[in-house]
Motif scaffolding. Structure first.
Motif, PDB file in Angstrom:
ATOM      1  N   SER A  49      -7.694   0.591   0.925  1.00  0.00           N
ATOM      2  CA  SER A  49      -6.781  -0.704   1.239  1.00  0.00           C
ATOM      3  C   SER A  49      -7.691  -1.739   0.986  1.00  0.00           C
ATOM      4  CB  SER A  49      -6.425  -0.661   2.859  1.00  0.00           C
ATOM      5  OG  SER A  49      -5.550  -1.774   2.965  1.00  0.00           O
ATOM      6  N   ILE A  51      -7.525  -6.406   1.583  1.00  0.00           N
ATOM      7  CA  ILE A  51      -7.137  -7.648   2.010  1.00  0.00           C
ATOM      8  C   ILE A  51      -7.731  -8.849   1.348  1.00  0.00           C
ATOM      9  CG2 ILE A  51      -8.702  -7.644   4.099  1.00  0.00           C
ATOM     10  CD1 ILE A  51      -6.461  -9.283   5.486  1.00  0.00           C
ATOM     11  N   THR A  57      -2.190  -8.257   1.749  1.00  0.00           N
ATOM     12  CA  THR A  57      -2.855  -6.794   2.013  1.00  0.00           C
ATOM     13  C   THR A  57      -2.080  -5.859   0.952  1.00  0.00           C
ATOM     14  OG1 THR A  57      -1.082  -6.197   3.686  1.00  0.00           O
ATOM     15  CG2 THR A  57      -3.127  -7.078   4.346  1.00  0.00           C
ATOM     16  N   TYR A  59      -1.984  -1.232  -0.246  1.00  0.00           N
ATOM     17  CA  TYR A  59      -2.411   0.009   0.248  1.00  0.00           C
ATOM     18  C   TYR A  59      -2.284   1.046  -0.689  1.00  0.00           C
ATOM     19  CZ  TYR A  59      -2.019  -2.568   4.753  1.00  0.00           C
ATOM     20  OH  TYR A  59      -2.345  -3.310   5.845  1.00  0.00           O
ATOM     21  N   THR A  68      -3.093   0.081   8.492  1.00  0.00           N
ATOM     22  CA  THR A  68      -3.039  -1.547   8.521  1.00  0.00           C
ATOM     23  C   THR A  68      -4.330  -2.125   8.575  1.00  0.00           C
ATOM     24  OG1 THR A  68      -0.850  -1.379   9.649  1.00  0.00           O
ATOM     25  CG2 THR A  68      -2.125  -3.543   9.683  1.00  0.00           C
ATOM     26  N   SER A  70      -6.654  -5.414   8.520  1.00  0.00           N
ATOM     27  CA  SER A  70      -6.603  -6.722   8.948  1.00  0.00           C
ATOM     28  C   SER A  70      -8.080  -7.525   9.120  1.00  0.00           C
ATOM     29  CB  SER A  70      -6.107  -6.780  10.480  1.00  0.00           C
ATOM     30  OG  SER A  70      -6.816  -5.987  11.384  1.00  0.00           O
TER      31      SER A  70
END
Length: 111
Positions: A49, A51, A57, A59, A68, A70
């Motif tokens: 992933s 960001i 974002t 994946y 997820t 962050s």
């Protein structure tokens, strides 16, 4: 001095959850794309992933909908929330920016 320190790995049963953290010093993570990558036993590095600096974002298909990414800009920390874990998620997970990478944290998914 640049340091990336991952934590949060462990042994979890299939279907379980973990949250990985990567505390970064030496540069401001919100200014750069930050990645999570992983390496399963006997395999090469696999991108998980990203960001980017704008907060967008992306994946890998294998984790989409379950993981997820962050960040906490105030803490200069990157996170990876991993839900519905599968045995094939077993790997050492690293946070990465360009050629910089931490020491990794082991995630083992097994019953």
């Amino acid at each position: 001095q640049v340091q990336l320190v991952e934590s949060g790995g462990g042994l979890v049963q299939p279907g379980g959850s973990l949250r990985l953290s990567c505390v970064v010093s030496g540069f401001t993570i919100s200014r750069y794309p930050m990645n999570w990558v992983r390496q399963a036993p006997g395999k090469g590095l696999e991108w998980v992933s990203t960001i980017n600096s704008g907060g967008t974002t992306t994946y890998a298909n294998s984790v989409k909908g379950r993981f997820t990414i962050s960040r906490d800009n105030a803490e200069n920390t990157l996170y990876l929330q991993m839900n519905n874990l599968k045995p094939e998620d077993t790997a050492v997970y690293y946070c990465q920016n360009g050629g910089r990478r931490g020491q990794g944290t082991q995630v083992t998914v097994s019953s």
